[in-house]
Write a protein that holds these residues in place. Structure first.
Motif, mmCIF file in Angstrom:
data_model
loop_
_atom_site.group_PDB
_atom_site.id
_atom_site.type_symbol
_atom_site.label_atom_id
_atom_site.label_comp_id
_atom_site.label_asym_id
_atom_site.label_seq_id
_atom_site.Cartn_x
_atom_site.Cartn_y
_atom_site.Cartn_z
ATOM 1 N N ILE A 112 27.828 12.343 25.351
ATOM 2 C CA ILE A 112 28.363 11.099 24.812
ATOM 3 C C ILE A 112 27.195 10.124 24.730
ATOM 4 O O ILE A 112 26.526 9.863 25.724
ATOM 5 N N TRP A 113 26.947 9.608 23.546
ATOM 6 C CA TRP A 113 25.890 8.619 23.332
ATOM 7 C C TRP A 113 26.571 7.254 23.324
ATOM 8 O O TRP A 113 27.477 7.002 22.537
ATOM 9 N N LEU A 114 26.143 6.393 24.240
ATOM 10 C CA LEU A 114 26.673 5.038 24.317
ATOM 11 C C LEU A 114 25.674 4.065 23.705
ATOM 12 O O LEU A 114 24.470 4.179 23.927
ATOM 13 N N HIS A 115 26.182 3.118 22.976
ATOM 14 C CA HIS A 115 25.342 2.064 22.400
ATOM 15 C C HIS A 115 26.079 0.743 22.576
ATOM 16 O O HIS A 115 27.203 0.575 22.091
ATOM 17 N N LYS A 116 25.444 -0.170 23.313
ATOM 18 C CA LYS A 116 26.025 -1.490 23.589
ATOM 19 C C LYS A 116 27.433 -1.377 24.178
ATOM 20 O O LYS A 116 28.343 -2.104 23.807
ATOM 21 N N GLY A 117 27.593 -0.421 25.095
ATOM 22 C CA GLY A 117 28.848 -0.267 25.808
ATOM 23 C C GLY A 117 29.952 0.447 25.055
ATOM 24 O O GLY A 117 31.077 0.541 25.537
ATOM 25 N N ARG A 118 29.652 0.967 23.892
ATOM 26 C CA ARG A 118 30.663 1.668 23.086
ATOM 27 C C ARG A 118 30.187 3.090 22.792
ATOM 28 O O ARG A 118 28.999 3.352 22.723
ATOM 29 N N ILE A 119 31.138 3.973 22.579
ATOM 30 C CA ILE A 119 30.794 5.352 22.234
ATOM 31 C C ILE A 119 30.301 5.380 20.790
ATOM 32 O O ILE A 119 31.047 5.055 19.865
ATOM 33 N N ALA A 120 29.046 5.744 20.634
ATOM 34 C CA ALA A 120 28.467 5.876 19.299
ATOM 35 C C ALA A 120 28.704 7.286 18.761
ATOM 36 O O ALA A 120 28.848 7.475 17.559
ATOM 37 N N MET A 121 28.757 8.254 19.678
ATOM 38 C CA MET A 121 28.940 9.641 19.252
ATOM 39 C C MET A 121 29.367 10.479 20.446
ATOM 40 O O MET A 121 28.928 10.243 21.569
ATOM 41 N N HIS A 122 30.211 11.467 20.183
ATOM 42 C CA HIS A 122 30.596 12.460 21.186
ATOM 43 C C HIS A 122 30.464 13.813 20.494
ATOM 44 O O HIS A 122 31.220 14.119 19.576
ATOM 45 N N ALA A 123 29.472 14.582 20.921
ATOM 46 C CA ALA A 123 29.178 15.851 20.257
ATOM 47 C C ALA A 123 28.360 16.724 21.211
ATOM 48 O O ALA A 123 28.239 16.426 22.395
ATOM 49 N N SER A 124 27.773 17.755 20.664
ATOM 50 C CA SER A 124 26.898 18.605 21.465
ATOM 51 C C SER A 124 25.637 17.804 21.802
ATOM 52 O O SER A 124 25.283 16.850 21.094
ATOM 53 N N PRO A 125 24.933 18.188 22.864
ATOM 54 C CA PRO A 125 23.689 17.487 23.177
ATOM 55 C C PRO A 125 22.713 17.460 21.997
ATOM 56 O O PRO A 125 22.129 16.416 21.700
ATOM 57 N N GLN A 126 22.561 18.586 21.312
ATOM 58 C CA GLN A 126 21.608 18.629 20.197
ATOM 59 C C GLN A 126 22.013 17.670 19.084
ATOM 60 O O GLN A 126 21.166 16.968 18.519
ATOM 61 N N GLU A 127 23.303 17.629 18.757
ATOM 62 C CA GLU A 127 23.759 16.719 17.704
ATOM 63 C C GLU A 127 23.542 15.259 18.090
ATOM 64 O O GLU A 127 23.105 14.451 17.262
ATOM 65 N N CYS A 128 23.822 14.929 19.330
ATOM 66 C CA CYS A 128 23.606 13.547 19.785
ATOM 67 C C CYS A 128 22.121 13.194 19.791
ATOM 68 O O CYS A 128 21.739 12.095 19.390
ATOM 69 N N ILE A 129 21.289 14.112 20.238
ATOM 70 C CA ILE A 129 19.845 13.871 20.250
ATOM 71 C C ILE A 129 19.335 13.662 18.833
ATOM 72 O O ILE A 129 18.564 12.735 18.569
#
Length: 148
Positions: A112-129
């Motif tokens: 889960i990639w968080l940006h400014k306290g909100r979920i920006a993305m929920h995916a596989s580690p590679q996709e988030c990276i």
């Protein structure tokens, strides 16, 4: 040693349970005689090593590690990685909070990639990276993928 005891009690263990693990925690943290020194005399790396050691040796059902793997020298970081791998394989829930993209890629099954306290993305580690490095406009260089 008092900090080990306090950490274990704060984690909900009995005094007996904590005392049974205290020497193991102290040995694993590799602080030597500093284990008996006041926390105010610790460097940030020493503090992180002890906090990580307390957390992983109290056998938590859920463990949240926040940037702790970047503390310490290469030998300690390797040891911490091995301990995290051991915890992952013992069916515990482990949350890794990190900007260390290499660790995220290596250690996580879900991201889960968080940006400014909100979920920006929920995916596989590679996709988030991939999305994150595009978002911050950096490439996947040794500097961005390594835990420096």
């Amino acid at each position: 040693r008092e900090n080990v005891i306090l950490g274990g009690l704060a984690a909900g263990l009995s005094r007996k349970e904590v005392e049974e693990r205290a020497d193991q925690v102290a040995d694993w943290a590799e602080l030597g005689d500093f284990i008996d020194a006041p926390m105010r005399t610790y460097s940030s790396g020493m503090f992180s090593r002890l906090a990580f050691s307390v957390a992983v040796h109290m056998k938590p059902d859920i463990l949240m590690v926040d940037e702790a793997l970047s503390a310490g020298d290469a030998k300690f970081r390797e040891k911490a990685q091995a301990k995290m791998e051991e915890l992952r394989h013992s069916a515990r829930a482990v949350f890794l909070v990190s900007h260390a993209l290499g660790s995220v890629k290596e250690m996580c099954d879900d991201c889960i990639w968080l940006h400014k306290g909100r979920i920006a993305m929920h995916a596989s580690p590679q996709e988030c990276i991939d999305a994150y490095t595009q978002f911050v406009k950096v490439g996947k260089t040794p500097q961005t993928m390594e835990d420096l």
